[in-house]
Design a protein around this motif. Structure first.
Motif, mmCIF file in Angstrom:
data_model
loop_
_atom_site.group_PDB
_atom_site.id
_atom_site.type_symbol
_atom_site.label_atom_id
_atom_site.label_comp_id
_atom_site.label_asym_id
_atom_site.label_seq_id
_atom_site.Cartn_x
_atom_site.Cartn_y
_atom_site.Cartn_z
ATOM 1 N N PRO A 34 0.810 -1.228 0.000
ATOM 2 C CA PRO A 34 0.000 0.000 0.000
ATOM 3 C C PRO A 34 0.841 1.275 0.000
ATOM 4 O O PRO A 34 0.434 2.285 -0.579
ATOM 5 C CB PRO A 34 -0.813 -0.120 1.296
ATOM 6 N N GLU A 35 2.005 1.229 0.625
ATOM 7 C CA GLU A 35 2.862 2.414 0.723
ATOM 8 C C GLU A 35 3.336 2.908 -0.644
ATOM 9 O O GLU A 35 3.751 4.062 -0.775
ATOM 10 C CB GLU A 35 4.069 2.112 1.603
ATOM 11 N N PHE A 40 -1.595 6.838 -1.196
ATOM 12 C CA PHE A 40 -0.995 6.731 0.135
ATOM 13 C C PHE A 40 -0.162 7.971 0.467
ATOM 14 O O PHE A 40 -0.058 8.376 1.620
ATOM 15 C CB PHE A 40 -0.122 5.468 0.192
ATOM 16 N N GLU A 57 -3.290 8.295 3.041
ATOM 17 C CA GLU A 57 -2.921 7.078 3.759
ATOM 18 C C GLU A 57 -4.097 6.538 4.561
ATOM 19 O O GLU A 57 -4.407 5.341 4.513
ATOM 20 C CB GLU A 57 -1.739 7.363 4.705
ATOM 21 N N ASP A 58 -4.773 7.415 5.312
ATOM 22 C CA ASP A 58 -5.907 6.969 6.121
ATOM 23 C C ASP A 58 -7.043 6.450 5.248
ATOM 24 O O ASP A 58 -7.707 5.469 5.578
ATOM 25 C CB ASP A 58 -6.397 8.107 7.010
ATOM 26 N N ARG A 61 -6.087 3.024 3.852
ATOM 27 C CA ARG A 61 -6.151 2.008 4.917
ATOM 28 C C ARG A 61 -7.603 1.658 5.233
ATOM 29 O O ARG A 61 -7.924 0.491 5.500
ATOM 30 C CB ARG A 61 -5.438 2.517 6.171
ATOM 31 N N ARG A 64 -8.876 -0.569 2.425
ATOM 32 C CA ARG A 64 -8.265 -1.901 2.504
ATOM 33 C C ARG A 64 -8.851 -2.700 3.673
ATOM 34 O O ARG A 64 -9.114 -3.901 3.541
ATOM 35 C CB ARG A 64 -6.743 -1.760 2.656
ATOM 36 N N SER A 65 -9.076 -2.013 4.794
ATOM 37 C CA SER A 65 -9.662 -2.680 5.956
ATOM 38 C C SER A 65 -11.062 -3.198 5.633
ATOM 39 O O SER A 65 -11.434 -4.320 6.027
ATOM 40 C CB SER A 65 -9.718 -1.707 7.141
ATOM 41 N N GLN A 68 -10.694 -6.335 3.607
ATOM 42 C CA GLN A 68 -10.250 -7.453 4.434
ATOM 43 C C GLN A 68 -11.398 -8.008 5.269
ATOM 44 O O GLN A 68 -11.550 -9.227 5.413
ATOM 45 C CB GLN A 68 -9.098 -6.997 5.330
#
Length: 282
Positions: A34-35, A40, A57-58, A61, A64-65, A68
């Motif tokens: 992800p970085e 990001f 970035e937030d 994330r 992506r969360s 998941q």
């Protein structure tokens, strides 16, 4: 075997993955860490509905969360080869092979121009996959052009096969075997007419039989040369179909505007249409 495989872990790819799971399809996302995603590195995103002022970035994330939590599978790596076999796709990441019934390209904008001579000699000495083609150059001279973090390891692998490796990169490589010569150079040209005969690196000529160009990402048209493009972007219809059966595209790779909201919407459409076609047996 996954129902839907998605190349790219940005907003388009993650949106597609969530939509696929909502349609009860298994989904695999293959992407760089992800970085390395451009989002990001965005300090602040102010134009995504309902989430103003959030850092890139937030935001990434959070996307992506969500994926998941929906049960999406993830693989970190670079797809180095792809093949369509009827109603299935086979994709190679490193030494691993993944299979899918539908494929969504969400790879973002390809960054980095080709080197002079690269495209003309592709398949005639120019390769993007050390694992795939390394054995062809056993006992012969090869140049590895390292533009990815794992390039030194792939150079080491080629050397272990018996290739005579020279490593060329603008940055000093980390993890490269000390017995592999390193040439620091950024301005490069691939030489040869019918076959590769060498490269020039900042004016220095290095003779070789093969050139392995290892970038962080592989442009979709290098995986699928018959993929139709328009003004440098993948051409799609309103349902995000490309011209190739079973392959969809979404996000920045389909062209302007390069916006998170567009990417999320296109990812959703691509996955929903793919899921519907799987249900209908298309």
């Amino acid at each position: 075997m996954y129902d839907i495989v998605i190349l790219g872990g940005g907003p388009a790819g993650l949106s597609a993955a969530v939509a696929a799971r909502q349609k009860n399809c298994s989904a695999l996302v293959i992407s760089n860490p992800p970085e390395q995603n451009p989002l990001f590195r965005a300090h602040q995103v102010d134009n995504y509905l309902g989430m103003p002022g959030m850092s890139g970035e937030d935001m990434l994330r959070a996307f992506r969360s969500h994926a998941q939590e929906m049960g999406v599978a993830f693989v970190t790596g670079r797809v180095i080869s792809a093949m369509s076999m009827g109603e299935q796709f086979y994709l190679t990441v490193g030494s691993e092979l993944y299979e899918g019934k539908k494929l969504i390209l969400a790879s973002g904008v390809a960054r980095g121009a080709k080197y002079p001579g690269e495209e003309a000699l592709l398949g005639r000495g120019v390769s993007y996959c050390a694992t795939c083609d390394g054995m062809l150059y056993r006992g012969r001279k090869v140049v590895v052009i390292g533009r990815s973090k794992d390039a030194p390891q792939e150079a080491n692998y080629l050397a272990s096969l018996g290739c005579q490796v020279t490593y060329v990169s603008p940055q000093v490589p980390v993890g490269l075997h000390e017995d592999i010569p390193y040439v620091k150079a950024g301005k490069l040209e691939v030489l040869g007419e019918q076959m590769v005969t060498g490269i020039t690196a900042e004016g220095q000529e290095i003779s070789c039989d093969g050139v392995f160009i290892l970038r962080e990402t592989v442009v979709p048209t290098e995986l699928f040369p018959e993929l139709e493009t328009e003004k440098g972007a993948i051409k799609v219809d309103r349902q995000m179909h490309t011209n190739l059966p079973g392959i969809f595209a979404a996000g920045d790779c389909t062209g302007l505007p390069l916006q998170v909201s567009k990417a999320v919407g296109e990812g959703l459409i691509a996955a929903e249409v793919a899921a519907e076609e799987l249900l209908e047996g298309k």
